[in-house]
Design a protein around this motif. Structure first.
Motif, short mmCIF file in Angstrom:
data_model
loop_
_atom_site.label_atom_id
_atom_site.label_comp_id
_atom_site.label_asym_id
_atom_site.label_seq_id
_atom_site.Cartn_x
_atom_site.Cartn_y
_atom_site.Cartn_z
N ASP A 22 -4.25 -0.18 -2.17
CA ASP A 22 -2.84 -0.21 -1.75
C ASP A 22 -2.59 -1.54 -1.04
OD1 ASP A 22 -2.96 2.33 -2.71
OD2 ASP A 22 -2.49 3.33 -0.82
N LYS A 58 -8.17 3.21 -7.18
CA LYS A 58 -6.82 3.72 -7.39
C LYS A 58 -5.78 2.73 -6.86
CE LYS A 58 -4.88 7.06 -4.80
NZ LYS A 58 -3.63 6.40 -4.38
N ASN A 60 -2.19 1.77 -6.22
CA ASN A 60 -0.91 2.48 -6.19
C ASN A 60 0.17 1.50 -6.64
OD1 ASN A 60 1.63 3.50 -5.29
ND2 ASN A 60 0.51 4.99 -4.07
N THR A 148 0.47 18.13 -2.46
CA THR A 148 0.30 16.77 -1.94
C THR A 148 -0.06 16.79 -0.45
OG1 THR A 148 2.69 16.58 -1.61
CG2 THR A 148 1.80 15.75 -3.69
N SER A 149 -0.43 15.63 0.06
CA SER A 149 -0.99 15.56 1.41
C SER A 149 0.08 15.47 2.51
CB SER A 149 -1.91 14.32 1.52
OG SER A 149 -1.15 13.13 1.34
N GLN A 216 -4.82 9.45 7.02
CA GLN A 216 -3.99 10.65 7.16
C GLN A 216 -4.71 11.79 7.89
OE1 GLN A 216 -1.59 11.68 3.57
NE2 GLN A 216 -2.34 9.76 2.74
N SER A 239 -7.66 4.78 1.19
CA SER A 239 -7.09 3.45 0.99
C SER A 239 -7.16 2.67 2.30
CB SER A 239 -5.62 3.56 0.51
OG SER A 239 -5.52 4.37 -0.64
N ARG A 240 -6.20 2.90 3.21
CA ARG A 240 -6.16 2.12 4.46
C ARG A 240 -7.46 2.21 5.26
NH1 ARG A 240 -0.72 4.86 6.46
NH2 ARG A 240 -1.70 6.51 5.23
O1 LIG Z 1 -0.47 13.68 -1.99
C1 LIG Z 1 -0.66 12.47 -2.06
C2 LIG Z 1 -0.58 11.77 -3.24
C3 LIG Z 1 -0.86 10.44 -3.24
N1 LIG Z 1 -1.19 9.79 -2.11
C4 LIG Z 1 -1.51 8.35 -2.20
O2 LIG Z 1 -2.89 8.16 -1.86
C5 LIG Z 1 -3.05 7.02 -1.05
C6 LIG Z 1 -3.50 7.43 0.34
O3 LIG Z 1 -3.64 6.29 1.16
P1 LIG Z 1 -4.34 6.32 2.63
O4 LIG Z 1 -4.12 4.95 3.14
O5 LIG Z 1 -5.79 6.63 2.42
O6 LIG Z 1 -3.65 7.35 3.42
C7 LIG Z 1 -1.71 6.30 -1.09
O7 LIG Z 1 -1.69 5.46 -2.21
C8 LIG Z 1 -0.73 7.44 -1.28
O8 LIG Z 1 0.47 7.02 -1.89
C9 LIG Z 1 -1.25 10.47 -0.94
O9 LIG Z 1 -1.54 9.92 0.14
N2 LIG Z 1 -0.98 11.81 -0.94
#
Ligand SMILES: O=c1ccn([C@@H]2O[C@H](COP(=O)(O)O)[C@@H](O)[C@H]2O)c(=O)[nH]1
Length: 276
Positions: A22, A58, A60, A148-149, A216, A239-240
């Motif tokens: 990302d 992945k 984004n 989703t998260s 998250q 990601s982050r």
């Molecule tokens: O439910 C969801 C679907 C997609 N994402 C994506 O995953 C990464 C998470 O990034 P972090 O920095 O590890 O939090 C990001 O690209 C989201 O768009 C998600 O978080 N939740």
């Protein structure tokens, strides 16, 4: 890449980590800004530093599309770089696409013909004809959003119909009519904890793409406890938490260290379920 190959990679690397690319021009180390393509330079360094510790990348699409043509070029270069140098990596275009059939067919052409990407995330809201165009490509995967998260998952996905079935459960059940576990995976957020138990009752064999550990706050331990199956069945994204741990010239080594910590935890979790 098929399901067995994915599982073999997981066993060999003792990892089911997906590194989320990302890449935000505002967050990358300053010294990279003098590069001709700073986004690609950043991605290349992160990929080289983490490829032996993860099984997937992945990118984004939002992060690339927000930069216009330059972003798309960086995205394409990143995909090609992974394919040429690390062909065992599973590449996920996190694009969350889905539209009427002929439009979805164009999205599928973008990711599976124009670019040779392994999988694309797809939103299920428009139903079967919006998803099936992605399924006409052998060896390519649809990763359907299920639960989703984010907090907003409560607005629709977790609501119940009159029979007590939640919307995400309906998505899991219905979509199994469209493709098998050899071509479909599901997105389930790491923040959803025990919901993995319910999800495994409906899709015991499918791979789940799990974002939401790291930044998250989702628990890897909990995801594994309730979501892992006998072929692992999990691709856990961070990601982050991996790519932005350091803003100095040492950023790639710091990302490697962050990835190593997650991989070590994953190796322990795999031991509990997989013998060989
Ligand atoms: O439910 C969801 C679907 C997609 N994402 C994506 O995953 C990464 C998470 O990034 P972090 O920095 O590890 O939090 C990001 O690209 C989201 O768009 C998600 O978080 N939740």
């Amino acid at each position: 890449m098929n399901k067995q190959q994915l599982f073999e990679n997981i066993k060999r690397k003792k990892s089911f980590l997906c590194v989320g690319l990302d890449t935000d021009i505002k967050k990358i180390p300053e010294h990279l800004l003098k590069e001709e393509d700073p986004i690609f330079a950043f991605n290349k360094a992160i990929i080289d530093a983490t490829a032996d510790l993860c099984i997937a990348y992945k990118p984004n699409l939002a992060f690339y599309e927000s930069m216009g043509v330059k972003g798309w070029i960086a995205f394409e270069k990143t995909v090609n770089y992974i394919k040429q140098n690390y062909p065992d990596q599973f590449i996920i275009a996190d694009a969350k696409r889905g539209d009427i059939g002929n439009t979805s067919a164009m999205y599928a052409r973008t990711f599976f013909e124009e670019l040779d990407i392994d999988s694309v995330t797809v939103a299920p809201y428009m139903g079967e004809d919006s998803v099936t165009p992605f399924l006409t490509y052998e060896g390519k995967w649809v990763i359907l959003l299920a639960l989703t998260s984010n907090k907003g998952s409560h607005d629709f996905q977790l609501t119940e119909d009159t029979n007590g079935e939640r919307l995400f459960e309906k998505v899991l059940r219905k979509s199994q009519e469209w493709a098998s576990d050899e071509q479909m995976m599901y997105v389930v957020g790491a923040t959803q904890g025990r919901a993995f138990e319910d999800i495994r009752k409906i899709v015991p064999e499918h791979f789940l793409l799990v974002p939401g550990v790291g930044a998250q706050g989702g628990s890897l331990e909990e995801v594994c406890k309730y979501g892992m199956n006998k072929t692992c069945g999990l691709i856990v994204n961070s990601s982050r938490g991996i790519i932005y741990v350091d803003k100095t010239e040492n950023f790639a080594a710091a990302s490697r260290k962050a990835a190593q910590e997650v991989q070590a935890q994953m190796a322990e979790e795999l031991k509990k379920v997989i013998n060989d």
